[in-house]
Motif scaffolding. Structure first.
Motif, PDB file in Angstrom:
ATOM      1  N   LEU A   1       0.834  -1.199   0.000  1.00 19.26           N
ATOM      2  CA  LEU A   1       0.000   0.000   0.000  1.00 19.26           C
ATOM      3  C   LEU A   1       0.871   1.253   0.000  1.00 19.26           C
ATOM      4  CD1 LEU A   1      -2.553  -0.966   2.811  1.00 19.26           C
ATOM      5  CD2 LEU A   1      -3.110  -0.719   0.401  1.00 19.26           C
ATOM      6  N   VAL A   2       0.301   2.333  -0.517  1.00 17.24           N
ATOM      7  CA  VAL A   2       0.918   3.650  -0.435  1.00 17.24           C
ATOM      8  C   VAL A   2      -0.190   4.657  -0.162  1.00 17.24           C
ATOM      9  CG1 VAL A   2       2.176   5.448  -1.682  1.00 17.24           C
ATOM     10  CG2 VAL A   2       2.737   3.050  -2.079  1.00 17.24           C
ATOM     11  N   ARG A   3       0.092   5.633   0.701  1.00 19.76           N
ATOM     12  CA  ARG A   3      -0.807   6.772   0.856  1.00 19.76           C
ATOM     13  C   ARG A   3      -0.121   7.990   0.255  1.00 19.76           C
ATOM     14  NH1 ARG A   3      -4.515   9.351   5.567  1.00 19.76           N
ATOM     15  NH2 ARG A   3      -4.608  11.429   4.671  1.00 19.76           N
ATOM     16  N   LEU A   4      -0.833   8.714  -0.616  1.00 20.23           N
ATOM     17  CA  LEU A   4      -0.334   9.961  -1.174  1.00 20.23           C
ATOM     18  C   LEU A   4      -1.131  11.133  -0.620  1.00 20.23           C
ATOM     19  CD1 LEU A   4       0.031   9.052  -4.975  1.00 20.23           C
ATOM     20  CD2 LEU A   4       1.748   8.850  -3.160  1.00 20.23           C
ATOM     21  N   ASP A   5      -0.430  12.190  -0.261  1.00 24.42           N
ATOM     22  CA  ASP A   5      -1.057  13.444   0.147  1.00 24.42           C
ATOM     23  C   ASP A   5      -0.457  14.558  -0.691  1.00 24.42           C
ATOM     24  OD1 ASP A   5      -2.791  12.786   2.565  1.00 24.42           O
ATOM     25  OD2 ASP A   5      -0.878  11.895   3.163  1.00 24.42           O
TER      26      ASP A   5
ATOM     27  N   GLY B   1     -10.452  15.110  -2.429  1.00 27.67           N
ATOM     28  CA  GLY B   1     -10.080  15.996  -3.510  1.00 27.67           C
ATOM     29  C   GLY B   1     -10.210  15.335  -4.870  1.00 27.67           C
ATOM     30  N   GLU B   2      -9.463  15.834  -5.838  1.00 26.27           N
ATOM     31  CA  GLU B   2      -9.419  15.238  -7.161  1.00 26.27           C
ATOM     32  C   GLU B   2      -8.032  15.436  -7.749  1.00 26.27           C
ATOM     33  OE1 GLU B   2     -12.067  17.028  -9.968  1.00 26.27           O
ATOM     34  OE2 GLU B   2     -11.787  19.037  -9.171  1.00 26.27           O
TER      35      GLU B   2
ATOM     36  N   ALA C   1      -4.734   9.824 -19.501  1.00 27.71           N
ATOM     37  CA  ALA C   1      -4.771  10.667 -18.307  1.00 27.71           C
ATOM     38  C   ALA C   1      -6.122  11.334 -18.185  1.00 27.71           C
ATOM     39  CB  ALA C   1      -3.668  11.729 -18.365  1.00 27.71           C
ATOM     40  N   GLY C   2      -6.507  11.624 -16.954  1.00 29.45           N
ATOM     41  CA  GLY C   2      -7.776  12.295 -16.727  1.00 29.45           C
ATOM     42  C   GLY C   2      -7.943  12.693 -15.283  1.00 29.45           C
ATOM     43  N   MET C   3      -9.016  13.417 -14.998  1.00 31.46           N
ATOM     44  CA  MET C   3      -9.322  13.838 -13.641  1.00 31.46           C
ATOM     45  C   MET C   3     -10.043  12.710 -12.913  1.00 31.46           C
ATOM     46  SD  MET C   3      -7.981  16.771 -13.418  1.00 31.46           S
ATOM     47  CE  MET C   3      -8.594  17.123 -11.760  1.00 31.46           C
ATOM     48  N   VAL C   4      -9.566  12.393 -11.717  1.00 30.11           N
ATOM     49  CA  VAL C   4     -10.134  11.323 -10.903  1.00 30.11           C
ATOM     50  C   VAL C   4     -10.541  11.924  -9.564  1.00 30.11           C
ATOM     51  CG1 VAL C   4      -9.788   9.007  -9.982  1.00 30.11           C
ATOM     52  CG2 VAL C   4      -8.534   9.727 -12.041  1.00 30.11           C
ATOM     53  N   LYS C   5     -11.832  11.798  -9.214  1.00 28.30           N
ATOM     54  CA  LYS C   5     -12.379  12.430  -8.023  1.00 28.30           C
ATOM     55  C   LYS C   5     -12.468  11.460  -6.849  1.00 28.30           C
ATOM     56  CE  LYS C   5     -15.198  15.561 -10.846  1.00 28.30           C
ATOM     57  NZ  LYS C   5     -16.569  16.055 -11.134  1.00 28.30           N
ATOM     58  N   ALA C   6     -12.712  12.012  -5.665  1.00 28.61           N
ATOM     59  CA  ALA C   6     -12.862  11.194  -4.458  1.00 28.61           C
ATOM     60  C   ALA C   6     -13.917  10.123  -4.683  1.00 28.61           C
ATOM     61  CB  ALA C   6     -13.234  12.070  -3.270  1.00 28.61           C
ATOM     62  N   GLY C   7     -13.575   8.898  -4.318  1.00 27.46           N
ATOM     63  CA  GLY C   7     -14.478   7.769  -4.516  1.00 27.46           C
ATOM     64  C   GLY C   7     -14.259   7.046  -5.825  1.00 27.46           C
ATOM     65  N   GLU C   8     -13.384   7.602  -6.694  1.00 25.78           N
ATOM     66  CA  GLU C   8     -13.082   6.969  -7.973  1.00 25.78           C
ATOM     67  C   GLU C   8     -11.680   6.369  -7.940  1.00 25.78           C
ATOM     68  OE1 GLU C   8     -15.837   9.987 -10.687  1.00 25.78           O
ATOM     69  OE2 GLU C   8     -13.656  10.189 -10.723  1.00 25.78           O
ATOM     70  N   ALA C   9     -11.405   5.492  -8.905  1.00 25.91           N
ATOM     71  CA  ALA C   9     -10.125   4.802  -8.936  1.00 25.91           C
ATOM     72  C   ALA C   9      -9.537   4.847 -10.338  1.00 25.91           C
ATOM     73  CB  ALA C   9     -10.281   3.353  -8.472  1.00 25.91           C
ATOM     74  N   PHE C  10      -8.233   4.621 -10.413  1.00 28.98           N
ATOM     75  CA  PHE C  10      -7.501   4.646 -11.676  1.00 28.98           C
ATOM     76  C   PHE C  10      -6.461   3.535 -11.615  1.00 28.98           C
ATOM     77  CE2 PHE C  10      -4.283   6.098 -14.683  1.00 28.98           C
ATOM     78  CZ  PHE C  10      -5.011   6.716 -15.702  1.00 28.98           C
TER      79      PHE C  10
ATOM     80  N   GLY D   1      -6.763  20.813  -8.040  1.00 25.17           N
ATOM     81  CA  GLY D   1      -7.838  21.421  -7.268  1.00 25.17           C
ATOM     82  C   GLY D   1      -7.340  22.474  -6.297  1.00 25.17           C
ATOM     83  N   THR D   2      -8.272  23.027  -5.561  1.00 23.92           N
ATOM     84  CA  THR D   2      -7.953  24.093  -4.595  1.00 23.92           C
ATOM     85  C   THR D   2      -7.835  23.576  -3.170  1.00 23.92           C
ATOM     86  OG1 THR D   2     -10.310  24.602  -4.345  1.00 23.92           O
ATOM     87  CG2 THR D   2      -9.079  25.833  -6.021  1.00 23.92           C
ATOM     88  N   ILE D   3      -8.166  22.285  -2.943  1.00 26.89           N
ATOM     89  CA  ILE D   3      -8.057  21.694  -1.606  1.00 26.89           C
ATOM     90  C   ILE D   3      -7.055  20.545  -1.656  1.00 26.89           C
ATOM     91  CG2 ILE D   3     -10.432  22.310  -1.042  1.00 26.89           C
ATOM     92  CD1 ILE D   3     -11.164  19.330  -1.439  1.00 26.89           C
ATOM     93  N   ASN D   4      -6.595  20.131  -0.492  1.00 26.36           N
ATOM     94  CA  ASN D   4      -5.666  19.008  -0.417  1.00 26.36           C
ATOM     95  C   ASN D   4      -6.338  17.741  -0.945  1.00 26.36           C
ATOM     96  OD1 ASN D   4      -3.971  20.826   0.760  1.00 26.36           O
ATOM     97  ND2 ASN D   4      -3.865  19.810   2.745  1.00 26.36           N
ATOM     98  N   ALA D   5      -5.544  16.879  -1.550  1.00 27.71           N
ATOM     99  CA  ALA D   5      -6.038  15.612  -2.078  1.00 27.71           C
ATOM    100  C   ALA D   5      -5.241  14.470  -1.464  1.00 27.71           C
ATOM    101  CB  ALA D   5      -5.924  15.580  -3.603  1.00 27.71           C
TER     102      ALA D   5
END
Length: 211
Positions: free
Chosen positions: A86-90, A114-115, A135-144, A158-162
């Motif tokens: 596992l990896v967590r990205l911030d 975030g996204e 490539a594309g935009m991936v939002k919270a709750g989505e996976a890639f 985005g304007t908030i932390n992801a």
């Protein structure tokens, strides 16, 4: 009459031969994996990892505006031989995870906040899509999903932390960041090769060493 045809099965790591094989990181030996401790000494705490629950504190002065918290076998010994990590990205706003690859694993990125702009580039010898960007935009709750070994990246537009939780099908996926690999190698790659390859002058090379 039945004809048996052998079909190849691709796995990132060898199949384990016992229920678990908790790494003993105190040993100095090297294997295709890690030596294990006596299974009879295992406790439930071996199978719990708490390192991914908190977001990293990232300074606005951080060159990439991002942090990765790893849970590979060397960080979570219970993963040894199990073929997962596992990896967590911030990422703060405008933060990036620089182009890199995992030569030993496919990666599944699940966005938890975030996204992100996420993408990878197909291999240059892929006749169906040479050097094609996916490539594309991936939002919270989505996976890639990122196929094994391909160069990929993440960026917070985005304007908030992801943040994301990433799953990889190897207990030791390997990480090779292109800027670090090429411009901060020890000993250094011949600068003449780098300036010719990237069509830059030698004074620009230090700016490309992001890490």
């Amino acid at each position: 009459m039945f004809i048996l045809v052998a079909s190849p099965v691709q796995v990132a790591d060898p199949d384990p031969l016992q229920d678990f094989y908790i790494a003993d990181l105190s040993q100095g030996s090297f294997f295709n994996g890690y030596p294990c401790k006596d299974p009879t000494t295992a406790v439930v705490e071996d199978f719990i990892f708490k390192g991914l629950k908190d977001a990293s504190i990232i300074s606005d002065e951080s060159p990439c505006g991002a942090a990765a918290t790893l849970a590979f076998a060397r960080h979570w010994p219970a993963l040894n031989t199990l073929g997962v990590s596992l990896v967590r990205l911030d990422l703060i706003s405008s933060g990036v995870i620089a182009p890199h690859n995992h030569n030993l694993a496919t990666e599944l990125v699940f966005v938890t906040a975030g996204e992100l702009y996420i993408g990878f580039v197909a291999n240059s010898d892929d006749v169906s899509a040479p050097n094609k960007l996916f490539a594309g935009m991936v939002k919270a709750g989505e996976a890639f999903v990122i196929p094994r070994g391909l160069v990929h990246f993440q960026m917070n537009n985005g304007t908030i932390n992801a943040s994301t939780i990433n799953f990889l099908n190897s207990h030791n996926p390997g990480i090779s960041f292109l800027p670090l690999t090429l411009f901060a190698a020890q000993p250094a790659v011949d600068p003449a090769m780098l300036t010719r390859s990237f069509a830059v002058d030698q004074s620009a090379l230090s700016d490309l060493a992001l890490f």
